[in-house]
Design a protein around this motif. Structure first.
Motif, short mmCIF file in Angstrom:
data_model
loop_
_atom_site.label_atom_id
_atom_site.label_comp_id
_atom_site.label_asym_id
_atom_site.label_seq_id
_atom_site.Cartn_x
_atom_site.Cartn_y
_atom_site.Cartn_z
N PHE A 184 32.74 -6.05 -68.04
CA PHE A 184 32.26 -7.07 -67.10
C PHE A 184 32.58 -6.63 -65.68
O PHE A 184 33.60 -5.97 -65.43
CB PHE A 184 32.94 -8.42 -67.37
N VAL A 185 31.71 -7.01 -64.75
CA VAL A 185 31.97 -6.79 -63.33
C VAL A 185 32.55 -8.07 -62.76
O VAL A 185 31.90 -9.13 -62.79
CB VAL A 185 30.68 -6.40 -62.57
N VAL A 186 33.78 -7.99 -62.25
CA VAL A 186 34.50 -9.17 -61.78
C VAL A 186 34.81 -9.01 -60.29
O VAL A 186 35.27 -7.94 -59.85
CB VAL A 186 35.82 -9.36 -62.56
N ASP A 187 34.56 -10.04 -59.53
CA ASP A 187 34.93 -10.03 -58.12
C ASP A 187 36.44 -9.98 -57.98
O ASP A 187 37.17 -10.69 -58.68
CB ASP A 187 34.38 -11.27 -57.42
N ALA A 188 36.92 -9.12 -57.11
CA ALA A 188 38.37 -8.94 -56.96
C ALA A 188 39.08 -10.20 -56.48
O ALA A 188 40.30 -10.34 -56.65
CB ALA A 188 38.65 -7.78 -56.01
N LYS A 189 38.33 -11.12 -55.86
CA LYS A 189 38.92 -12.36 -55.36
C LYS A 189 38.50 -13.56 -56.20
O LYS A 189 38.56 -14.71 -55.74
CB LYS A 189 38.54 -12.57 -53.89
N ALA A 190 38.08 -13.32 -57.42
CA ALA A 190 37.62 -14.41 -58.28
C ALA A 190 38.75 -15.38 -58.58
O ALA A 190 39.90 -14.97 -58.79
CB ALA A 190 37.05 -13.85 -59.58
N PRO A 191 38.47 -16.70 -58.61
CA PRO A 191 39.50 -17.68 -59.00
C PRO A 191 40.04 -17.37 -60.40
O PRO A 191 39.28 -17.08 -61.32
CB PRO A 191 38.73 -19.01 -58.98
N GLY A 192 41.35 -17.42 -60.53
CA GLY A 192 41.98 -17.14 -61.81
C GLY A 192 42.42 -15.70 -61.97
O GLY A 192 43.11 -15.36 -62.94
N LEU A 193 42.04 -14.84 -61.03
CA LEU A 193 42.47 -13.44 -61.08
C LEU A 193 43.67 -13.26 -60.16
O LEU A 193 43.56 -13.46 -58.95
CB LEU A 193 41.33 -12.50 -60.66
N LYS A 194 44.80 -12.90 -60.73
CA LYS A 194 46.02 -12.66 -59.96
C LYS A 194 46.33 -11.17 -59.97
O LYS A 194 46.40 -10.55 -61.02
CB LYS A 194 47.19 -13.44 -60.55
N MET A 195 46.53 -10.62 -58.79
CA MET A 195 46.75 -9.18 -58.64
C MET A 195 48.12 -8.93 -58.02
O MET A 195 48.43 -9.48 -56.96
CB MET A 195 45.64 -8.56 -57.77
N THR A 196 48.93 -8.12 -58.67
CA THR A 196 50.22 -7.70 -58.11
C THR A 196 50.10 -6.24 -57.70
O THR A 196 50.08 -5.34 -58.54
CB THR A 196 51.35 -7.86 -59.14
N ALA A 197 49.99 -6.01 -56.41
CA ALA A 197 49.73 -4.67 -55.89
C ALA A 197 51.04 -3.93 -55.59
O ALA A 197 52.07 -4.55 -55.28
CB ALA A 197 48.88 -4.75 -54.62
N TYR A 198 51.00 -2.61 -55.68
CA TYR A 198 52.18 -1.79 -55.38
C TYR A 198 51.74 -0.36 -55.10
O TYR A 198 50.61 0.03 -55.36
CB TYR A 198 53.17 -1.81 -56.55
N ARG A 199 52.68 0.42 -54.57
CA ARG A 199 52.46 1.86 -54.39
C ARG A 199 52.94 2.59 -55.64
O ARG A 199 53.98 2.25 -56.21
CB ARG A 199 53.25 2.38 -53.19
N THR A 200 52.22 3.60 -56.01
CA THR A 200 52.66 4.45 -57.11
C THR A 200 53.58 5.54 -56.57
O THR A 200 53.78 5.67 -55.37
CB THR A 200 51.46 5.07 -57.83
#
Length: 380
Positions: A184-200
């Motif tokens: 599926f193609v999902v908008d990165a800011k879609a409601p219900g999508l939680k993103m925890t970002a970090y540096r590798t």
């Protein structure tokens, strides 16, 4: 077999290296990775202007129809300059959309990608998957005329910069089943999508994603439901081939930096490069560099001509085994020959060490691919 680039490929490689030399020196890279965005919009626009974003896409969707051989010199240059822009994540996701998407999806997504207006990421790996492509627990439940996605995705490279994310989810079957996996193609800011970002470790940006009933329309499903696994596995084999080329460029950079250091660092009144023991180690590093370069030419050319999925997987796993071994050898030797200086932030070789270390782990480590290669070899 002819291992020389053709004129167009050589011109592209030369053009990209000139662009990176002007816009991506080591100090510029430091500023980019320290920025909030984690990438350079100017560099990304340059990639679009030079055609890099359309290079791997079919001509019918506005791309240039390039395969693994066409991207080989690109990935090599990106590895040499340790580029952190999310090029490979966007390539993988856009190729899946090109393969499985409808004409409307091609127009809405791939056109802006080629123009540099959209960045993509591919979210497939999960906390318990351990590189197994069929280990998908994320669910997609039918809801009205669309779907609701729930689950977790881990280590999604490029997700913090992405505008849209291609997400794998199970529409049928249970975890581990080959059938029942959809994209599926999902908008990165879609409601219900939680993103925890970090540096590798190597200063790229990635994220862990939680999907909590994320609603997508039927128009966001790529292709038919339940049969995406083969395309996902093909995408990962392509990715490992591209990592082989990227590692080749990073290895060349590490060797060049190490050789220069051996020529200038003096001990007992003489350059340490004059010591025979260090010369032997440097020779071994250059032999590995040439082996990697030869292997990337062979593997990329084979990947572009193979129709057999098992043979493609066997070749990709074989390349990754050698790539992981070469990454470990060169990264460790380069740091050791630099002495304590090799681990400092101020030297590029320490950053090359980190990137080579992560390349050896991405899309399957050596142990995973050795087991996979043996299984495929037995089945051949």
């Amino acid at each position: 077999m002819n291992f020389e680039l053709d004129q167009d490929q050589q011109m592209l490689a030369d053009s990209l290296r000139r662009f990176l030399a002007d816009h991506y020196d080591f100090e510029s890279r430091k500023r980019i990775i320290a920025s909030d965005a984690g990438y350079s919009p100017e560099v990304w626009a340059g990639f679009a202007e030079t055609g890099l974003l359309g290079l791997p896409l079919p001509e019918e969707v506005g791309g240039f129809g390039g395969g693994a051989v066409a991207l080989m010199s690109v990935m090599e240059a990106l590895g040499e300059y340790l580029v952190v822009e999310p090029y490979l994540p966007t390539v993988l996701a856009s190729r899946l959309i090109a393969q499985r998407g409808s004409g409307a999806q091609h127009e809405a997504i791939l056109g802006p990608v080629i123009a540099g207006e959209l960045k993509l990421a591919l979210a497939h790996g999960e906390p318990e998957s351990r590189y197994q492509a069929a280990q998908v627990a994320t669910r997609a439940e039918a809801s009205g005329d669309g779907w609701k996605l729930s689950g977790r995705k881990q280590l999604v490279f490029g997700a913090p910069m992405a505008d849209k994310i291609v997400v794998s989810a199970r529409t049928a079957g249970t975890e581990g089943d080959a059938d029942g996996i959809s994209l599926f193609v999902v908008d990165a800011k879609a409601p219900g999508l939680k993103m925890t970002a970090y540096r590798t470790l190597d200063n790229q940006r990635a994220a862990d994603i939680v999907l909590n009933g994320v609603s997508v329309s039927s128009g966001e499903l790529l292709g038919d439901a339940g049969n995406a696994l083969a395309d996902i596995e093909a995408a990962f084999d392509f990715a490992n081939t591209m990592l082989c080329a990227e590692a080749s460029g990073a290895i060349r950079s590490a060797n060049a930096d190490t050789l220069e250091y051996l020529k200038t660092r003096k001990q007992f009144g003489a350059p340490i490069g004059s010591f025979q023991a260090l010369q032997h180690r440097m020779v071994d590093m250059f032999v590995t560099q040439e082996q990697m370069r030869s292997m990337q030419y062979l593997v990329c050319s084979r990947l572009d001509t193979l129709d057999d999925a098992q043979e493609r997987a066997r070749i990709a796993s074989g390349a990754k085994i050698k790539t992981a071994d070469a990454c470990r050898q060169i990264s460790q030797e380069a740091v050791q020959l630099h002495g304590g200086m090799g681990m400092t932030e101020e030297l590029k070789v320490s950053h090359t060490f980190r990137r080579l270390t992560l390349i050896g782990q991405q899309f399957g480590d050596a142990d995973y691919h050795l087991e996979r290669y043996a299984r495929l070899q037995d089945a051949a």
